[in-house]
Motif scaffolding. Sequence first.
Motif, PDB file in Angstrom:
ATOM      1  N   GLY A  24     -52.142  68.083  48.493  1.00 37.52           N
ATOM      2  CA  GLY A  24     -52.342  68.759  47.004  1.00 37.52           C
ATOM      3  C   GLY A  24     -53.687  68.475  46.343  1.00 37.52           C
ATOM      4  O   GLY A  24     -54.434  69.172  46.004  1.00 37.52           O
ATOM      5  N   MET A  27     -56.920  69.851  48.307  1.00 38.78           N
ATOM      6  CA  MET A  27     -57.156  71.078  47.931  1.00 38.78           C
ATOM      7  C   MET A  27     -57.635  70.903  46.345  1.00 38.78           C
ATOM      8  O   MET A  27     -58.777  71.855  46.153  1.00 38.78           O
ATOM      9  N   THR A 102     -51.699  73.159  36.464  1.00 38.15           N
ATOM     10  CA  THR A 102     -51.631  72.299  37.809  1.00 38.15           C
ATOM     11  C   THR A 102     -51.166  70.953  37.168  1.00 38.15           C
ATOM     12  O   THR A 102     -50.339  70.196  37.895  1.00 38.15           O
ATOM     13  N   HIS A 268     -52.543  77.349  48.381  1.00 36.27           N
ATOM     14  CA  HIS A 268     -52.695  77.097  46.979  1.00 36.27           C
ATOM     15  C   HIS A 268     -51.386  77.970  46.149  1.00 36.27           C
ATOM     16  O   HIS A 268     -50.676  77.252  45.471  1.00 36.27           O
ATOM     17  N   ASP A 271     -47.979  77.145  47.258  1.00 39.62           N
ATOM     18  CA  ASP A 271     -47.516  75.869  46.257  1.00 39.62           C
ATOM     19  C   ASP A 271     -47.227  76.288  44.910  1.00 39.62           C
ATOM     20  O   ASP A 271     -46.226  75.738  44.299  1.00 39.62           O
TER      21      ASP A 271
END
Length: 337
Positions: A24, A27, A102, A268, A271
């Motif tokens: 993660g 990314m 996020t 993304h 997720d």
Amino acid sequence: MENNYNHIRLTSAEMGKLWVTYTGNTMAKCVLRYYLQHIDDKDIKKVVKNALNLSEKLVNKIKDIFIQENFPIPIGFTDQDVNLGAPRLFSDEFYLHYLKYTSKAGMSIYSIAIPIMTREDIRDFFIKTFNSAVNLLNEVNKILIAKGYYEKSPQIPTPDKVDFIKKQKYLNGFFGDIRSLHALEISHLHDNIENNVTSKCLLIGFSQVSQTEKVKKFFLRGKELTNKHIEASTQQLHKDNLPSLPLLDDLVSTSTYTPFSDKLMLWHKIDMFSMKIRSYANAISLNGRRDLGAMYVRFLKDIGLYVEDGTNIMIKYGWMEQPPEAVDRKELAMNKE
């Protein structure tokens, strides 16, 4: 005296949480590096830089752990997944909403990891990582408030006294005397709308720049699905004359030049939608009305099917990196020479 953990193997929980945190944040490094190419506001630029520094620190730390444990370094996302020369896709304000979402997602992963870590060094790593995510979120919220972008949860009256629920009708939601929303229900409706308006904005941007028709259609479907969830949740607030949140759709530019690989954008969104499953489940656990419970169950079904379809696209194009898994003893036995 410094502890030596060379003799203690990583558990499955430690492997899994380190693996997903590493992937993660590789990314995040790509996304945040691109954002930094297009920021005018110095305060927002500072917090995005801080977020990038945190992701780089986490990736480097986990890489060191993997090397020490002879664990294969995940590929994750690299320079090949980002085009730093692509034009601006989002406004400065969006970066703050994005970092808030996020950060919340990261805090969820790290907080769940802490109690299931066996090795003290790995547990300490996730405690420090969780605290860093909290500090980042605090920084983001302060800037959102200072610039007038922060959307508070709706205000309700302070209770006059302590009271108790006396009748089963408190659980009603479809028929009969339906009570007003309680504070926890309002809180989760507001939080899920906030997450979804950010997610929808990202989906609009990704759909504009995607280079693969199948992936583009997936993003457009996700946008409609997310909008449906926003409208349903907003309607619940409006029934009690409570305000909802504004959309962020106008924070997307008209650019059609892709800053990210379709692999990165698809991973993304899978997720982010996977995190919605946890968010909706949390809302159900604190809900007291049958209609809201049924609404969240529908949402979970929608998200589950959507994430599965996205995963199938990732697999089809060879983009889905496999996480560590248990040994298939049956296959091992059948393949014995």
